[in-house]
Design an enzyme around this catalytic site. Sequence first.
Site, PDB file in Angstrom:
ATOM      1  N   LYS A 123     -38.088  26.863 -40.375  1.00  0.00           N
ATOM      2  CA  LYS A 123     -39.169  27.714 -40.899  1.00  0.00           C
ATOM      3  C   LYS A 123     -39.466  27.407 -42.357  1.00  0.00           C
ATOM      4  CE  LYS A 123     -39.190  31.142 -37.502  1.00  0.00           C
ATOM      5  NZ  LYS A 123     -39.904  31.957 -36.811  1.00  0.00           N
ATOM      6  N   LYS A 143     -40.858  24.781 -29.415  1.00  0.00           N
ATOM      7  CA  LYS A 143     -40.916  26.004 -28.606  1.00  0.00           C
ATOM      8  C   LYS A 143     -42.249  26.728 -28.798  1.00  0.00           C
ATOM      9  CE  LYS A 143     -39.141  29.843 -31.204  1.00  0.00           C
ATOM     10  NZ  LYS A 143     -38.920  31.217 -31.000  1.00  0.00           N
ATOM     11  N   LYS A 189     -45.194  32.784 -31.477  1.00  0.00           N
ATOM     12  CA  LYS A 189     -46.325  33.652 -31.801  1.00  0.00           C
ATOM     13  C   LYS A 189     -47.152  33.091 -32.939  1.00  0.00           C
ATOM     14  CE  LYS A 189     -43.427  37.691 -31.591  1.00  0.00           C
ATOM     15  NZ  LYS A 189     -42.284  37.171 -32.349  1.00  0.00           N
TER      16      LYS A 189
HETATM   17  N1  AQP Z   1     -40.582  30.118 -26.554  1.00  0.00           N
HETATM   18  C1  AQP Z   1     -39.623  30.979 -26.236  1.00  0.00           C
HETATM   19  N2  AQP Z   1     -38.907  30.809 -25.109  1.00  0.00           N
HETATM   20  C2  AQP Z   1     -37.924  31.693 -24.773  1.00  0.00           C
HETATM   21  N3  AQP Z   1     -37.616  32.771 -25.517  1.00  0.00           N
HETATM   22  C3  AQP Z   1     -38.322  32.974 -26.643  1.00  0.00           C
HETATM   23  N4  AQP Z   1     -38.280  33.926 -27.575  1.00  0.00           N
HETATM   24  C4  AQP Z   1     -39.205  33.697 -28.518  1.00  0.00           C
HETATM   25  N5  AQP Z   1     -39.890  32.574 -28.222  1.00  0.00           N
HETATM   26  C5  AQP Z   1     -39.353  32.100 -27.056  1.00  0.00           C
HETATM   27  C6  AQP Z   1     -37.335  35.022 -27.533  1.00  0.00           C
HETATM   28  O1  AQP Z   1     -38.028  36.222 -27.790  1.00  0.00           O
HETATM   29  C7  AQP Z   1     -37.153  37.095 -28.508  1.00  0.00           C
HETATM   30  C8  AQP Z   1     -37.855  37.634 -29.708  1.00  0.00           C
HETATM   31  O2  AQP Z   1     -38.082  36.630 -30.630  1.00  0.00           O
HETATM   32  P1  AQP Z   1     -38.679  36.993 -32.040  1.00  0.00           P
HETATM   33  O3  AQP Z   1     -40.092  37.308 -31.927  1.00  0.00           O
HETATM   34  O4  AQP Z   1     -37.889  38.069 -32.676  1.00  0.00           O
HETATM   35  O5  AQP Z   1     -38.401  35.704 -32.863  1.00  0.00           O
HETATM   36  P2  AQP Z   1     -38.798  34.222 -32.601  1.00  0.00           P
HETATM   37  O6  AQP Z   1     -37.821  33.611 -31.645  1.00  0.00           O
HETATM   38  O7  AQP Z   1     -38.888  33.571 -33.938  1.00  0.00           O
HETATM   39  O8  AQP Z   1     -40.205  34.338 -31.906  1.00  0.00           O
HETATM   40  P3  AQP Z   1     -41.508  33.541 -32.220  1.00  0.00           P
HETATM   41  O9  AQP Z   1     -42.476  33.872 -31.141  1.00  0.00           O
HETATM   42  O10 AQP Z   1     -41.193  32.087 -32.425  1.00  0.00           O
HETATM   43  O11 AQP Z   1     -42.010  34.218 -33.546  1.00  0.00           O
HETATM   44  P4  AQP Z   1     -42.488  33.551 -34.891  1.00  0.00           P
HETATM   45  O12 AQP Z   1     -43.474  32.505 -34.553  1.00  0.00           O
HETATM   46  O13 AQP Z   1     -43.084  34.661 -35.701  1.00  0.00           O
HETATM   47  O14 AQP Z   1     -41.240  33.019 -35.549  1.00  0.00           O
HETATM   48  C9  AQP Z   1     -35.886  36.323 -28.848  1.00  0.00           C
HETATM   49  O15 AQP Z   1     -34.879  36.671 -27.928  1.00  0.00           O
HETATM   50  C10 AQP Z   1     -36.306  34.908 -28.678  1.00  0.00           C
HETATM   51  O16 AQP Z   1     -35.222  34.089 -28.306  1.00  0.00           O
END
Ligand code: AQP
Length: 337
Positions: free
Chosen positions: A116, A199, A202
């Site tokens: 990040k 991956k 969001k």
């Molecule tokens: N692509 C993914 N595949 C499987 N699991 C996922 N999770 C997120 N993306 C995937 C799971 O969703 C939960 C919540 O995640 P989070 O929103 O707290 O953090 P993150 O993993 O950083 O999610 P994002 O979507 O990638 O958010 P941004 O872009 O803002 O950083 C977790 O259990 C995560 O594993």
Amino acid sequence: MTSQFTPRVFSGIKPSGGLTLGNYLGAIKRFVGMQGQMETVYCVVDMHAITVWQDPAELKTATREVAAGYIAAGLDPTKSILFNQSQVSAHAELGWIFNCVARVGWMNRMTQFKDKAGSNAEKVSLGLYAYPSLMAADILLYHATHVPVGEDQKQHVELTRDIAAKFNHDFKADFFPITDPVIDGPATRVMNLRDGTKKMSKSGESDMERINMLDDADKIAKKFKKAKTDPEPLPETYEGLKDRPEARNLVEIYAALNDMTPEAVIAEYPGAGWGTFKPALADLAVAKLAPMSDEMRRLMDDPAEIDRTLMAGADRARAIAQPILEKTYDIVGLLRG
Ligand code: AQP
């Protein structure tokens, strides 16, 4: 080590944008599966969201959207504790204690921070760096024994175990459980539709790289149609997907949505071309997501009701968290009146 603790699940999602299919398959669907098996505590981790800039009005909307996603997918606020993190100040308080337990060397090894922060590490917030120790506090504040997460969060749960073990050792108190990550099923890492080595997130740059839980049928069909693949058709066996990240991702999404194994998907579509498989995948995704997105929209039309649900959940969360925080302060030697 965790046997003396009541089995309890904790997990959360940060409201840093709209919910994606990755959040649904990697987290929410599995949260629902654990409801009823043991006590379940699910949080909208808004304090994690602000480790990067969030527009204040959008943050409130995104917080309600995650709560609506939880409920629409089947989390029942009378069966699970649903709340947003910032309403229970004990998270931040235990997070500070853990900042004083975790070592800088441990934080330096966190790959999500490196991803990040990229080449911008000097300019990102201190909160982004300390995020894993707040996450440890989220989990351990409830003496949670099980944490369902996607593959990307495995390292943070391992750090939570290290923090619990160091705290217990330093203070000679068998106080925090050594929590188990629960990472299972075919879609623990849903990949970006335009690049199968990254991956689905969001906050990824392009909306075309992810399916949002609120996307309508046309958008879902368009995004899968344009999803990157190699030119080969699907193989005859699952092993044939090796070294084909984009193809494997679409097969695994199909499997997770339809509660089947990826092997069974290949058995159903051996040698199928993308012109056959992609529309079938889009139809399946619409069939599974549309009832949830309809319900999410309905819930979000009444934000006051969502706020009441989160407030009631926060009261229940506080009732578990506060005694654990008080006991932690006592163990550490912080004087209480
Ligand atoms: N692509 C993914 N595949 C499987 N699991 C996922 N999770 C997120 N993306 C995937 C799971 O969703 C939960 C919540 O995640 P989070 O929103 O707290 O953090 P993150 O993993 O950083 O999610 P994002 O979507 O990638 O958010 P941004 O872009 O803002 O950083 C977790 O259990 C995560 O594993």
